[in-house]
Design an enzyme around this catalytic site. Structure first.
Site, short mmCIF file in Angstrom:
data_model
loop_
_atom_site.label_atom_id
_atom_site.label_comp_id
_atom_site.label_asym_id
_atom_site.label_seq_id
_atom_site.Cartn_x
_atom_site.Cartn_y
_atom_site.Cartn_z
N GLU A 48 -0.95 31.92 -29.60
CA GLU A 48 -0.05 30.78 -29.75
C GLU A 48 0.25 30.47 -31.20
O GLU A 48 1.37 30.14 -31.56
CB GLU A 48 -0.66 29.54 -29.06
CG GLU A 48 0.37 28.45 -28.77
CD GLU A 48 0.55 27.45 -29.90
OE1 GLU A 48 1.51 26.68 -29.85
OE2 GLU A 48 -0.27 27.43 -30.84
N ASP B 208 -6.70 30.74 -29.27
CA ASP B 208 -6.71 31.16 -30.67
C ASP B 208 -6.55 29.93 -31.56
O ASP B 208 -6.15 28.86 -31.09
CB ASP B 208 -5.60 32.17 -30.96
CG ASP B 208 -4.21 31.61 -30.72
OD1 ASP B 208 -4.03 30.86 -29.74
OD2 ASP B 208 -3.29 31.90 -31.50
#
Lengths: 496, 496
Positions: free
Chosen positions: B166, B100
């Site tokens: 994250e 991400d």
């Protein structure tokens, strides 16, 4: 039966009608801070214009221009000027009031619809604007109607100035007042404003002083962008740290301002003034109850009121540029602006306050030895206002209260500012009386705003007696060309 | 030609293809913090799964559940687990990365579309996620492909764990890691994470330490609601004044923490450690240029790095509840919460930091003699992490860098925290190597994020050599059952 007894009788008889009129205008949601309500604000102004014309007043609608609000360009609400009676042998009083209100939503915590006036079982009139300032503004109209209905000649020529932007900084008003000073307002002998509150809940008051306010920004900037405290913590000068050190040196926990020389120009307390603090309708128990917490600094009521009215104070309002949301964020803000203001009192000079505060902050910053950059500036100042309760305008107000309430009024000052007071005084060079109608617990700007029926109805009576008293051939109202000079003489007299 | 020379040749030949692959995945806007992009995040995870399967890996998709985001209930992105090779005679390495990215809008100040990879004339690959963390994550895939294409047996069994949350706190990951520790991750000999950055722009590094962070709230409350500074200024204890006094006593302008005993547990500096600070790829001129302002506290680079890596720091982040907007507001805030955090280092104990900080704030508040109410609490703590650059896992990384870059790596620590590092170390009881691919000026989380082509391509080579080195029969990777104990022994050794 004398004229005033007759007037009182008519006011009492008209009580329900007057309450219904207040209901009618509370129902107009004239919220000046909400662009979608602007037409309601205008409608409210026109309602007043129409009612006064129906009574025989001459009026003038002044449109101060356009405004950007919430992404829309909308017209500012009209300022309604009026003249009721024009007899050269009578004195002329100018009254000011505002017909706009603060926002209000049931969801904010109101017990009832804020725009539907409720006459509750405590004999209170609950609704947005009831006390701030629709009740008082309507009061003058009711007063004129009652005189007419009683068949008594109106004691004075009444001029009025009603605005619809008071809750949003009175945009456009000051220019209009200065422009009309020698036009619509010419011939004015005295001014009366009913837009503040009693000191307590029981005894009426006259207000003769207001504090001023000087607002400051302290900006500390370091890196060009916010930093991560993991990477940079402990290695760079943090603007927040510098700022917090500076802010902590402005005022101590007991409210003492730490800026050197700041108290030097504060007018000394005279014996006469000190005496006026005795027996006021004010006590710490009520105050602590209102605050729902006993965080009062001072031991005596007198000390508290002196710190509110006649001594300067310094408040820290907040910080722009730092993290302010809920939760955790490990940011080192790059540029922060601390905001504080100093409430000023006679005889402080805003320019000197500016100089002293900015110099002190700069000196303290130099001591920090930080590599960050400091900017400190005063961004706004409003002067304090101080009148004399001995002025015939105040004496007339005091006599009116004695007649209606059977008690002499508290003589009060306020800690806040009502800038328009100073504007009228300066532009017209006339004495201004602050003659509040509402009580201290009315909750203007808050939820469940109310006006006690007693305050409304007896307040209308006070207005009438006040006009009668003004009309008497006492010391002429305007004998002192220079208000400022007069008050200084006054202070000197009591000081001697 | 040895195996690695052949591997290097294939990587160089595949350069354009690898860049195009990075272009393909940068174009998937896998912004985990934007609910409307969640399908893109999931698509990105599945892209990795599919590519690894095509290469012959066994994979497993773990869906950690649902999430509330921006008023929607949406699925958390899958955690993609994988196993590439399963030869019991080989060592097993676990790599972690995230697919991400941070949000990015052209309007934020990007020179080009953030989701369209641009290979510019400085030989940089510009695009959101290029360096954080799509480049490194893709690097492992390219590494495996190059080995295959070169016809060389893959040196280790590779397990992987790629997450898609994250940038939003790795929601759901820790539970999965602990749950899979003796399942999918069983047999792991060492762990490698490529999700941080070189110290400078020129020399690669290995990272062996991270600071922890303990986050605190100081709340001061007084009256039950915000007050008007005109009415109450000078008469009540202002929560902001108390808070600013307390915050000013936490840290001085030079970054020294003022909490007594807070430095007592900081590990003493050893000669060996001090020597490691010499000659690192780091200088104040570059730092000042990055900050666009010379607000660096310390005189030497060594001091700066020690304050970033091995000494605690305290940062003031902001205040919740006070006025924070632009303009002037004359409010006395009723309840304010100051936020600060302490970066912790070996051998500080978070529980003791909590106790010392809270006691100090409470003691200082008592000295103020305010009638307001204080609450102080630690709301979050993340432990520091410290490994040893002598561990065979690090030695393998160092040898890889020497072979590819012709220089030994800087041995660095970081001032921030990467919580997952500690999670893997604790859950698997294995050494974790932080092996960054990107350089210090890549601008992760910022506009115009980039990854130099050199860092990408040579980084893929480093991965390959590192695997080769790991596979050699050196000191077994897992000889120390207790990582924590090992590092303490290590510290003692150098301390003596």
């Amino acid at each position: 039966m004398d004229n005033l007894s007759k007037y009182f009788e008519v006011v009492d008889q008209s009580k329900q009608e007057f309450i219904d009129k207040l209901r009618e205008i509370v129902a107009i949601p004239s919220v000046s801070g909400d662009a979608t309500r602007r037409q309601d604000v205008i409608r409210m102004g026109l309602w007043l214009k129409e009612k006064w014309e129906a009574l025989g007043a001459e009026t003038k609608r002044v449109d101060p221009g356009m405004q950007e609000l919430q992404g829309q360009t909308i017209p500012l609400p009209p300022i309604i000027l009026g003249q009721y009676g024009n007899n050269p042998s009578k004195k002329t009083l100018l009254v000011y009031g505002h017909y706009d209100v603060q926002p209000a939503l049931k969801e904010d915590g109101w017990n009832t619809d804020p725009f539907e006036l409720v006459h509750n079982d405590k004999d209170q009139l609950v609704g947005r604007g009831a006390t701030d300032d629709k009740g008082p503004v309507l009061g003058w109209l009711c007063c004129a109607e009652a005189f007419k209905r009683a068949g008594i000649d109106f004691p004075v020529n009444l001029k009025f100035c009603f605005e619809g932007m008071e809750e949003c900084g009175s945009e456009g008003l000051e220019e209009v007042v200065r422009h009309e000073a020698d036009k619509w307002f010419s011939g004015t002998d005295a001014v009366c404003i009913s837009d503040n509150y009693w000191l307590g809940k029981n005894r009426p008051c006259l207000t003769y002083g207001l504090r001023g306010v000087s607002y400051f920004y302290i900006t500390v900037e370091g890196p060009s962008a916010d930093l991560h405290s993991g990477v940079f913590g402990g290695t760079v000068h943090e603007p927040m740290v510098d700022l917090v050190h500076l802010m902590s040196r402005l005022v101590d926990v007991k409210g003492k301002i730490l800026i050197p020389s700041i108290y030097e120009k504060v007018a000394p307390l005279t014996l006469a003034e000190e005496k006026a603090y005795d027996g006021l309708d004010f006590n710490h128990d009520d105050l602590a109850k209102d605050l729902r917490s006993n965080v009062i600094i001072h031991d005596s009521e007198k000390d508290t009121l002196m710190h509110r009215w006649r001594l300067p104070s310094l408040s820290l309002h907040g910080i722009e540029g730092a993290f302010y949301g809920p939760g955790e964020k490990t940011v080192i803000p790059a540029k922060v602006t601390g905001k504080f203001s100093i409430r000023t009192v006679p005889d402080m000079d805003p320019a000197e306050v500016d100089r002293l505060a900015c110099k002190y902050v700069a000196d303290e910053f130099a001591k920090l030895n930080s590599k960050n950059k400091l900017t400190v500036k005063m961004v706004h100042d409003g002067r304090w206002w101080y009148s004399s309760p001995e002025h015939p305008n105040f004496v007339a107000g005091a006599k009116a209260i004695e007649r209606v309430f059977g008690t002499s009024p508290d003589l009060t000052r306020e800690g806040g500012s009502i800038p328009i007071t100073l504007t009228f005084e300066e532009a017209l060079n006339r004495n201004v009386l602050l003659l509040p109608m509402g009580a201290s617990d009315d909750g203007a700007h808050s939820v469940n705003e109310k006006l006690d029926v007693r305050n409304f109805i007896e307040g209308i009576k006070v207005f009438g007696v006040y006009l009668e008293e003004l009309s008497k051939p006492r010391v002429p109202l305007t004998n002192s060309g220079d208000q400022q000079q007069q008050q200084q003489q006054q202070q000197q007299m009591v000081a001697e």
